[in-house]
Write a protein that holds these residues in place. Structure first.
Motif, PDB file in Angstrom:
ATOM      1  N   HIS A   1       0.843  -1.197   0.000  1.00  0.00           N
ATOM      2  CA  HIS A   1       0.000   0.000   0.000  1.00  0.00           C
ATOM      3  C   HIS A   1       0.876   1.244   0.000  1.00  0.00           C
ATOM      4  CE1 HIS A   1       1.016   0.591   4.222  1.00  0.00           C
ATOM      5  NE2 HIS A   1       0.766  -0.687   4.391  1.00  0.00           N
TER       6      HIS A   1
ATOM      7  N   LEU B   1      -4.347   0.669  -1.194  1.00  0.00           N
ATOM      8  CA  LEU B   1      -3.824  -0.652  -1.515  1.00  0.00           C
ATOM      9  C   LEU B   1      -3.470  -0.665  -3.000  1.00  0.00           C
ATOM     10  CD1 LEU B   1      -6.394  -2.790   0.481  1.00  0.00           C
ATOM     11  CD2 LEU B   1      -4.028  -2.281   1.105  1.00  0.00           C
TER      12      LEU B   1
ATOM     13  N   GLU C   1     -10.584   0.200  -0.087  1.00  0.00           N
ATOM     14  CA  GLU C   1      -9.315   0.004  -0.768  1.00  0.00           C
ATOM     15  C   GLU C   1      -8.149   0.728  -0.088  1.00  0.00           C
ATOM     16  OE1 GLU C   1      -9.789  -0.401  -5.297  1.00  0.00           O
ATOM     17  OE2 GLU C   1     -11.329   1.032  -4.670  1.00  0.00           O
TER      18      GLU C   1
ATOM     19  N   ALA D   1      -5.550   0.876   3.417  1.00  0.00           N
ATOM     20  CA  ALA D   1      -5.042   0.164   4.579  1.00  0.00           C
ATOM     21  C   ALA D   1      -5.398   0.954   5.835  1.00  0.00           C
ATOM     22  CB  ALA D   1      -3.531   0.009   4.471  1.00  0.00           C
TER      23      ALA D   1
END
Length: 167
Positions: A44, A51, A132, A134
């Motif tokens: 990421h 990501l 999408e 982290a």
């Protein structure tokens, strides 16, 4: 109604994403720390947490295609340039071996650019969702202050983070 707001397409945003991708930066926030080495990406972005694999098993086939097409276009340009400059005494052996060398070197040299460029193209058509990104704890290593925006061209509309739980 056929304007950019209704379709989600924004030309200025697409240009910005593409420019960041061509510089091997995160297309989403502009952070530049996406690669562990020339051929290995991080999971990421360390700036915004995006990501880099968008959750599909074949996501980077697009990056492969961008890399392949770029290498092929370079080969055609090489062939045309050498043949055009040296016509009528074209050095066919040089073109043959130079073309082979180019086809080995070009995909390796362009590899990281093709990854970030493909991610930029994909983000231009499919903006990132909250799922999408982290968690913040994974993005900001312990002891490192959160990014303050210096050196990145991130805007509030570009950077989306998933809310952290228990942190």
């Amino acid at each position: 109604m056929n304007d950019a707001a209704s379709t989600g397409w924004n030309l200025r945003r697409a240009i910005r994403l593409t420019a960041r991708g061509l510089r091997r930066r995160c297309p989403n926030c502009g952070s530049g720390d996406l690669f562990r080495s020339w051929l290995r990406t991080r999971p990421h972005c360390r700036g915004c947490g995006l990501l880099l694999d968008r959750g599909e098993s074949d996501f980077f086939i697009g990056a492969y295609t961008v890399n392949f097409v770029t290498a092929e276009l370079l080969l055609v340009a090489f062939l045309a340039l050498i043949a055009g400059v040296t016509w009528p005494d074209v050095p066919w052996s040089f073109i043959y071996y130079g073309g082979i060398a180019l086809m080995v070197i070009a995909p390796i040299a362009f590899f990281p650019f093709s990854r970030t460029l493909w991610l930029a193209i994909d983000l231009a058509f499919r903006p990132a969702t909250a799922a999408e990104f982290a968690p913040r704890a994974a993005v900001e290593p312990a002891g490192r202050p959160p990014p303050d925006g210096h050196g990145s061209a991130a805007s509030a509309g570009d950077v989306v983070r998933r809310a952290t739980t228990g942190a």
